[in-house]
Design an enzyme around this catalytic site. Structure first.
Site, PDB file in Angstrom:
ATOM      1  N   ASP A 180       0.870  -1.226   0.121  1.00 35.35           N
ATOM      2  CA  ASP A 180      -0.070  -0.016  -0.042  1.00 35.35           C
ATOM      3  C   ASP A 180       0.745   1.288   0.151  1.00 35.35           C
ATOM      4  O   ASP A 180       1.783   1.355   0.745  1.00 35.35           O
ATOM      5  CB  ASP A 180      -0.934   0.081   1.235  1.00 35.35           C
ATOM      6  CG  ASP A 180      -1.848  -1.249   1.243  1.00 35.35           C
ATOM      7  OD1 ASP A 180      -1.476  -2.240   0.609  1.00 35.35           O
ATOM      8  OD2 ASP A 180      -3.105  -1.355   1.947  1.00 35.35           O
ATOM      9  N   HIS A 182      -0.987   4.767  -0.235  1.00 36.11           N
ATOM     10  CA  HIS A 182      -2.018   5.500   0.596  1.00 36.11           C
ATOM     11  C   HIS A 182      -1.345   7.135   0.535  1.00 36.11           C
ATOM     12  O   HIS A 182      -1.793   7.826   1.426  1.00 36.11           O
ATOM     13  CB  HIS A 182      -1.971   5.155   1.894  1.00 36.11           C
ATOM     14  CG  HIS A 182      -2.847   4.011   2.204  1.00 36.11           C
ATOM     15  ND1 HIS A 182      -4.403   3.900   1.961  1.00 36.11           N
ATOM     16  CD2 HIS A 182      -2.709   2.771   2.684  1.00 36.11           C
ATOM     17  CE1 HIS A 182      -4.936   2.642   1.997  1.00 36.11           C
ATOM     18  NE2 HIS A 182      -3.976   2.067   2.574  1.00 36.11           N
ATOM     19  N   ASP A 208      -3.979   0.185  -3.418  1.00 39.19           N
ATOM     20  CA  ASP A 208      -4.284   1.188  -2.562  1.00 39.19           C
ATOM     21  C   ASP A 208      -3.250   2.295  -2.555  1.00 39.19           C
ATOM     22  O   ASP A 208      -2.315   2.606  -1.784  1.00 39.19           O
ATOM     23  CB  ASP A 208      -4.294   0.760  -0.989  1.00 39.19           C
ATOM     24  CG  ASP A 208      -5.394   0.054  -0.599  1.00 39.19           C
ATOM     25  OD1 ASP A 208      -6.499  -0.020  -1.227  1.00 39.19           O
ATOM     26  OD2 ASP A 208      -5.705  -0.360   0.860  1.00 39.19           O
ATOM     27  N   ASP A 211      -6.232   7.807  -0.847  1.00 41.73           N
ATOM     28  CA  ASP A 211      -7.059   7.767   0.569  1.00 41.73           C
ATOM     29  C   ASP A 211      -6.011   7.917   1.641  1.00 41.73           C
ATOM     30  O   ASP A 211      -5.207   7.267   1.682  1.00 41.73           O
ATOM     31  CB  ASP A 211      -7.712   6.786   0.582  1.00 41.73           C
ATOM     32  CG  ASP A 211      -9.247   7.045  -0.083  1.00 41.73           C
ATOM     33  OD1 ASP A 211      -9.376   8.058  -0.452  1.00 41.73           O
ATOM     34  OD2 ASP A 211     -10.047   6.244  -0.467  1.00 41.73           O
ATOM     35  N   ARG A 212      -6.624   8.525   2.658  1.00 40.60           N
ATOM     36  CA  ARG A 212      -5.630   8.816   4.011  1.00 40.60           C
ATOM     37  C   ARG A 212      -4.415   9.769   3.657  1.00 40.60           C
ATOM     38  O   ARG A 212      -4.411  10.464   4.756  1.00 40.60           O
ATOM     39  CB  ARG A 212      -5.119   7.327   4.493  1.00 40.60           C
ATOM     40  CG  ARG A 212      -6.147   6.091   4.618  1.00 40.60           C
ATOM     41  CD  ARG A 212      -7.434   6.743   5.049  1.00 40.60           C
ATOM     42  NE  ARG A 212      -7.524   6.783   6.571  1.00 40.60           N
ATOM     43  CZ  ARG A 212      -7.269   6.054   7.638  1.00 40.60           C
ATOM     44  NH1 ARG A 212      -7.520   4.586   7.384  1.00 40.60           N
ATOM     45  NH2 ARG A 212      -7.365   6.386   8.921  1.00 40.60           N
ATOM     46  N   ASN A 240      -8.619  -2.135  -2.351  1.00 37.16           N
ATOM     47  CA  ASN A 240     -10.099  -1.784  -1.669  1.00 37.16           C
ATOM     48  C   ASN A 240     -10.345  -0.563  -1.903  1.00 37.16           C
ATOM     49  O   ASN A 240     -11.592   0.065  -1.885  1.00 37.16           O
ATOM     50  CB  ASN A 240     -10.220  -2.521  -0.619  1.00 37.16           C
ATOM     51  CG  ASN A 240      -9.328  -1.838   0.527  1.00 37.16           C
ATOM     52  OD1 ASN A 240      -8.250  -1.528   0.465  1.00 37.16           O
ATOM     53  ND2 ASN A 240      -9.918  -1.351   1.602  1.00 37.16           N
ATOM     54  N   HIS A 241      -9.220   0.430  -1.841  1.00 38.64           N
ATOM     55  CA  HIS A 241      -9.569   1.810  -1.793  1.00 38.64           C
ATOM     56  C   HIS A 241      -9.861   2.680  -3.312  1.00 38.64           C
ATOM     57  O   HIS A 241     -10.326   3.538  -3.283  1.00 38.64           O
ATOM     58  CB  HIS A 241      -8.464   2.718  -1.138  1.00 38.64           C
ATOM     59  CG  HIS A 241      -8.668   2.534   0.515  1.00 38.64           C
ATOM     60  ND1 HIS A 241      -9.287   3.674   1.096  1.00 38.64           N
ATOM     61  CD2 HIS A 241      -8.341   1.787   1.169  1.00 38.64           C
ATOM     62  CE1 HIS A 241      -9.160   3.422   2.410  1.00 38.64           C
ATOM     63  NE2 HIS A 241      -8.665   2.322   2.636  1.00 38.64           N
ATOM     64  N   HIS A 289      -4.375  -7.987  -3.658  1.00 38.67           N
ATOM     65  CA  HIS A 289      -4.537  -6.989  -2.381  1.00 38.67           C
ATOM     66  C   HIS A 289      -5.185  -7.627  -1.127  1.00 38.67           C
ATOM     67  O   HIS A 289      -4.303  -7.493  -0.129  1.00 38.67           O
ATOM     68  CB  HIS A 289      -5.471  -5.893  -2.724  1.00 38.67           C
ATOM     69  CG  HIS A 289      -5.243  -4.702  -1.930  1.00 38.67           C
ATOM     70  ND1 HIS A 289      -4.246  -3.985  -1.551  1.00 38.67           N
ATOM     71  CD2 HIS A 289      -6.332  -4.642  -0.962  1.00 38.67           C
ATOM     72  CE1 HIS A 289      -4.725  -3.176  -0.889  1.00 38.67           C
ATOM     73  NE2 HIS A 289      -5.910  -3.384  -0.370  1.00 38.67           N
ATOM     74  N   ARG A 376     -13.566  -5.916   9.157  1.00 40.69           N
ATOM     75  CA  ARG A 376     -13.683  -5.302   8.058  1.00 40.69           C
ATOM     76  C   ARG A 376     -15.270  -5.003   7.664  1.00 40.69           C
ATOM     77  O   ARG A 376     -15.539  -4.082   6.944  1.00 40.69           O
ATOM     78  CB  ARG A 376     -13.296  -5.685   6.733  1.00 40.69           C
ATOM     79  CG  ARG A 376     -12.033  -6.079   6.874  1.00 40.69           C
ATOM     80  CD  ARG A 376     -10.988  -4.962   6.737  1.00 40.69           C
ATOM     81  NE  ARG A 376      -9.460  -5.212   6.634  1.00 40.69           N
ATOM     82  CZ  ARG A 376      -8.495  -4.378   6.314  1.00 40.69           C
ATOM     83  NH1 ARG A 376      -8.775  -3.076   6.198  1.00 40.69           N
ATOM     84  NH2 ARG A 376      -7.204  -4.758   6.472  1.00 40.69           N
ATOM     85  N   HIS A 403      -2.791  -4.830   2.059  1.00 37.51           N
ATOM     86  CA  HIS A 403      -3.960  -4.495   2.770  1.00 37.51           C
ATOM     87  C   HIS A 403      -3.722  -4.180   4.096  1.00 37.51           C
ATOM     88  O   HIS A 403      -4.712  -3.697   4.994  1.00 37.51           O
ATOM     89  CB  HIS A 403      -4.781  -5.597   2.251  1.00 37.51           C
ATOM     90  CG  HIS A 403      -6.273  -5.456   2.740  1.00 37.51           C
ATOM     91  ND1 HIS A 403      -6.938  -4.237   2.446  1.00 37.51           N
ATOM     92  CD2 HIS A 403      -7.178  -6.248   3.407  1.00 37.51           C
ATOM     93  CE1 HIS A 403      -8.338  -4.221   2.911  1.00 37.51           C
ATOM     94  NE2 HIS A 403      -8.450  -5.622   3.357  1.00 37.51           N
TER      95      HIS A 403
END
Length: 707
Positions: A180, A182, A208, A211-212, A240-241, A289, A376, A403
Site C-alpha cells: 500500500d 496511501h 491502495d 486515500d488517507r 479496496n480503496h 491485495h 472489515r 492491505h
C-alpha cells in the site's frame, strides 16, 4: 611609638608593591613567550607530526605536559557546533533558513512532454517528479491525458497478470513487489530509490494508492506515467480503496475536486474499474491485495470475474480486495484441539445457490478455514488450512498480499511443507498516517530468492485539513472570537442577577396600546438578535473545534459507549495525537474503526464533512461559495469514522441554529434577552448612582437595535 611604626610602614609598603608589580610583569612576559613558542611550533607543523618537546620557559602545570597546557590555552571548545548530514552547523543558526515556494504554475507543453522520443511523445518522468515534489499541479487536460492513456493500457490486460516468467529481458534483475502507498508521495520517491530504477527493474504494486494521505492524486498520476513508459514491466493491481465508495468516504474525492475538477475524479474512477485484480509471479506466487475467497478454488475463477465495475459487498471480487488472514494464522494446532466449526454465510445470502463443494442448501456452509470478517464488516478471515489447500490445488508456493499495516513493513506467516511462508504481507507506506511509526518494505524476487528491503518515512509538506487555504481554515477561529466579544458586550448581567425576580414596575412606563405594541415588537427583535448571536457563537465554536482536530486520527468508541467517546482523548481531538500515540500497536488499535467498510451505500452516505459539490469550481475566483461554506464542505485530512448515532458537521450546525443543541444554555439566553429588552429597574438606578457602569434603557435599546 605610633609615629615610629607609621614611619616604618611607609617604605615597606612601597617595597611590597614594587615586588608584586615585578612578579606580575614577569608572569605576563613568560606567558607571551609561551604563546610565541606555541605559534612557532604550530607553524612548523609540530602539532601535526607529534607533540613538540618542552622548551625552557614553557609554563606547565603540575602533572600535565606542556602540550596539554598550550592546547588548552589555544583551543576553547565550541559547544554550538555539531554535524548534520555531513555538514557543520551551529545550534544558534536555523536548520532551514527558508521554505521553498510551491510550484504554482501550470507546466508548459515543452515541460510536460518528454523529448526522448518525439515520434511517440510521453509525459516527462523527470519533470513530473520534481514538479509534484514542489507541490505543483498539472492542467486538467494534462491530468486527463495521463489517466486516459493508462486506462487504455489497463483495459487490454487480463484479470490476472503474468509477471516474471522469463518473457521479459529484465528477469535477471528480479521483480520488486510493493504494498500500500496511501497517498504518501514523498515516501513513494524513496521506494523507487530502494526498489530500483523502474527503467531497469520490473515493478508490481498491490493496490491502495490513494486515500488517507494528502498526495493521492500525485501518487496516482506519477505511477500511471510509469505505466505509460513501461507497459510491459510496470504493473498495478486494484486495492479496496480504488473505488467510488471509499474515495468519497475518505479524502481522495475531495482532494481531486479541490486540486483539479470533478471530471478528473471521474476519470480516476474509470481507471480504477480497469485495473487488474491479481498477478501470477514466476508461476509460483499469487499476488493480490486482500486474499482468498471461499468461492475461489482455481486460478480460472479469477479470470472469470467481471472486474470492470464498482466492487460489490460480497463475492469473489469483494473477497480478493477485502479478506484478511486470521490473527491465529501461524498458530500450530495441538493434537487434542477440536476441529474448527463450519460457519454459515451471511443471512442475506440465504436462498442463493450454494457455493461449489457445499451441498448444504440452507445458509450455505463455508469451506473449512473461513469465518466472517467482523473487523472489515465484509468478506472473510482465512486461516492456514484454507491457504495451504488453495496452494496445493493450484501448485503454488505462496500468497503475497498487502492491505494491512505492519510494524516492520512486512510479515511472514507460518511455513508450508516446502519450508516457505504460506503467506507474506507487505506494506509500503512508512509512518502510516504520521502516527503509526512503522517502517515500510518492498519484496525483491531475484532468481527464485526473496529478500526484504525496508525504509523509513520521509519529510513531507504540511497540508491543512481538506486542502483548505489558511484563510478559510482560520475563519472559524476568528468568527468564534468575534461572536464571543459580541456576547460579552451584551451580557451586562451576571447569572445571579438573571436569577433574581424583578417585581418592580418600569420607571419609564408608557401609556397607549399602540406604544405598548411597538415596544413589544422592539423587545422581540432584540430578543431574536441576542438568540441569533448566541447560536452563532455555538456554531463557530463547533467549527473551531472541528478545525483543531481535523488533521488527527479519529477514534470511535462503541455505539453504546457515548460517554467514553466524548471523554476520549481521541474523541476530543484537542491535542497532537502524533505526540500522544507512542507505539504502533496503540495507533493500530485506534485506527481499526477506519479499516471497516462503510455501512451506508455510497449514494446516500455523507461523511462528517461532506464531499463538495462536483459542479462547483472551487479554484475559480468567481465561485459563489463563501469561505465558511468552503470550510464546512471540506472533509478532514484523515477521514473520521462516524457510525450510527453520530452526525456530520452540517447536521450539528442545523441543530444548533434551531436551538436544539443545549436547552440549558438556550434558556439562559432567553432570560438574558428578556432582561435586556426591559427598561432599567430601581435596583439598577441605585447601582448606577453608586458608580456601576449600566447604560440607560433608551441607550441600551438603541445599541441593541443597531447590532
Amino acid at each position: 611609638m605610633s609615629s615610629h611604626l607609621q614611619a616604618e610602614s611607609g617604605p615597606a609598603h612601597r617595597r611590597n608593591r614594587s615586588n608584586s608589580k615585578a612578579q606580575i610583569e614577569s608572569a605576563i612576559h613568560a606567558i607571551q613567550q609561551s604563546k610565541e613558542k606555541m605559534a612557532a611550533a604550530n607553524a612548523a607543523g609540530g602539532y601535526m607530526g607529534g607533540p613538540p618537546a618542552a622548551a625552557d620557559g614553557d609554563v606547565t602545570s603540575p602533572g600535565a605536559t606542556g602540550l596539554h597546557h598550550r592546547t588548552s590555552l589555544r583551543h576553547k571548545k565550541d559547544t554550538t557546533l555539531f554535524a548534520l548530514n555531513g555538514k557543520r552547523v551551529r545550534t544558534t543558526d536555523r536548520i532551514c533558513n527558508e521554505v521553498p515556494h510551491p510550484a504554482n504554475f501550470i507546466p508548459a507543453e515543452r515541460q510536460f512532454w518528454s523529448s526522448s522520443d518525439p515520434a511517440h511523445p510521453k509525459p516527462s518522468l523527470s519533470f513530473l517528479k520534481t514538479h509534484f515534489q514542489a507541490e505543483g499541479r498539472l492542467s486538467e487536460e494534462q491530468a486527463l491525458y495521463i489517466l486516459t492513456a493508462a486506462t487504455h493500457l489497463f483495459e487490454k490486460e487480463p484479470n490476472m497478470l503474468t509477471v516474471g516468467d522469463g518473457v521479459t529481458d529484465l528477469i535477471d534483475v528480479g521483480n520488486t513487489v510493493c504494498g500500500d502507498i496511501h497517498g504518501q508521495y514523498y515516501d513513494l520517491l524513496k521506494l523507487f530509490e530502494v526498489g530500483g530504477d523502474p527503467a531497469e527493474t520490473p515493478y508490481l504494486f498491490l493496490g491502495d494508492y490513494v486515500d488517507r494521505g494528502a498526495f493521492g492524486i500525485e501518487c496516482l498520476l506519477y505511477l500511471y506515467v510509469f505505466k505509460i513508459h513501461y507497459p510491459t514491466t510496470f504493473f498495478l493491481l486494484r486495492g479496496n480503496h480504488e473505488c467510488r465508495h471509499l474515495t468519497k468516504y475518505f479524502t481522495f474525492a475531495n482532494e481531486c475536486i479541490r486540486k483539479y475538477s470533478a471530471k478528473v475524479y471521474e476519470a480516476c474512477l474509470t481507471s480504477f474499474n480497469a485495473l487488474p485484480i491479481a498477478a501470477l509471479m514466476d508461476n509460483r506466487f499469487l499476488c493480490l491485495h486482500g486474499g482468498l475467497s471461499p468461492d475461489m478454488h482455481t486460478l480460472d475463477d479469477i479470470q472469470a470475474i467481471d472486474r470492470f465495475r464498482e466492487p460489490p459487498t460480497e463475492g469473489i471480487l469483494c473477497d480478493i480486495l477485502w479478506s484478511d488472514p486470521i490473527e491465529s494464522f501461524s498458530r500450530i494446532p495441538e493434537p487434542n484441539d477440536p476441529p474448527p466449526p463450519r460457519v454459515r454465510r451471511y443471512a442475506h445470502r440465504k436462498g442463493k445457490a450454494p457455493a461449489r463443494g457445499n451441498q448444504d442448501g440452507e445458509g450455505d456452509l463455508l469451506p473449512p478455514g473461513f469465518i466472517h470478517n467482523h473487523i472489515r464488516g465484509c468478506s472473510f478471515f482465512y486461516d492456514y488450512t484454507a491457504v495451504t489447500n488453495f496452494l496445493e490445488r493450484n501448485r503454488l508456493i505462496s500468497l503475497i498480499r498487502g492491505h494491512e499495516v505492519q510494524d516492520t513493513g512486512y510479515r511472514m506467516y507460518r511455513s508450508t511443507n516446502l519450508n516457505f511462508p504460506a503467506l507474506i504481507t507487505v506494506f509500503s507506506a512508512p509512518n502510516y498516517l504520521d502516527v503509526h511509526h512503522n517502517r515500510a518494505a518492498v519484496i525483491k524476487y531475484i532468481t527464485h530468492n526473496i529478500t526484504i528491503r525496508q525504509f523509513n518515512g520521509q519529510p513531507h509538506p504540511y497540508t491543512l485539513p481538506g486542502h483548505l487555504n489558511a484563510f478559510s481554515w482560520s475563519l472559524p477561529f476568528v468568527a468564534a472570537k468575534i461572536t464571543e466579544m459580541m456576547l460579552a458586550l451584551l451580557n451586562i448581567y451576571s447569572r445571579e442577577e438573571l436569577d433574581e425576580e424583578d417585581d418592580e414596575e418600569d420607571d419609564e412606563g408608557l401609556d397607549g396600546e399602540e406604544v405598548i405594541e411597538q415596544k413589544k415588537e422592539r423587545q422581540e427583535a432584540i430578543r431574536n438578535k441576542i438568540l441569533s448571536v448566541g447560536r452563532m457563537a455555538r456554531v463557530f465554536e463547533l467549527l473551531r473545534s472541528e478545525a483543531e482536530g481535523a488533521s488527527e486520527l479519529a477514534y470511535t468508541a462503541p455505539e453504546t459507549d457515548y460517554a467514553s467517546r466524548r471523554d476520549s482523548r481521541l474523541g476530543i481531538q484537542n491535542q497532537k495525537l502524533s505526540r500522544s500515540i507512542m507505539s504502533f500497536e496503540e495507533a493500530r488499535k485506534l485506527d481499526l474503526a477506519n479499516e471497516r467498510l462503510p455501512d451506508t451505500p455510497p449514494q446516500t452516505y455523507r461523511a462528517r464533512s461532506p464531499v463538495p459539490d462536483p459542479n462547483v469550481n472551487y479554484r475559480s475566483a468567481e465561485s459563489s461559495t463563501s469561505p465558511l461554506q468552503e470550510y464546512a464542505s471540506a472533509p478532514s485530512f484523515l477521514s473520521f469514522r462516524h457510525r450510527s448515532g453520530e452526525e456530520d458537521t452540517n447536521t450539528m450546525i442545523k441543530r444548533t441554529l434551531e436551538g436544539r443543541d443545549d436547552k440549558e444554555e438556550e434558556e439562559e439566553l432567553l432570560r438574558l434577552a428578556a432582561r435586556l429588552s426591559k427598561p432599567l429597574t430601581g435596583k439598577e438606578h441605585v447601582k448606577r448612582a453608586y458608580g456601576a457602569h449600566v447604560p440607560s434603557s433608551a441607550g441600551r435599546l438603541r445599541r441593541l437595535e443597531t447590532t
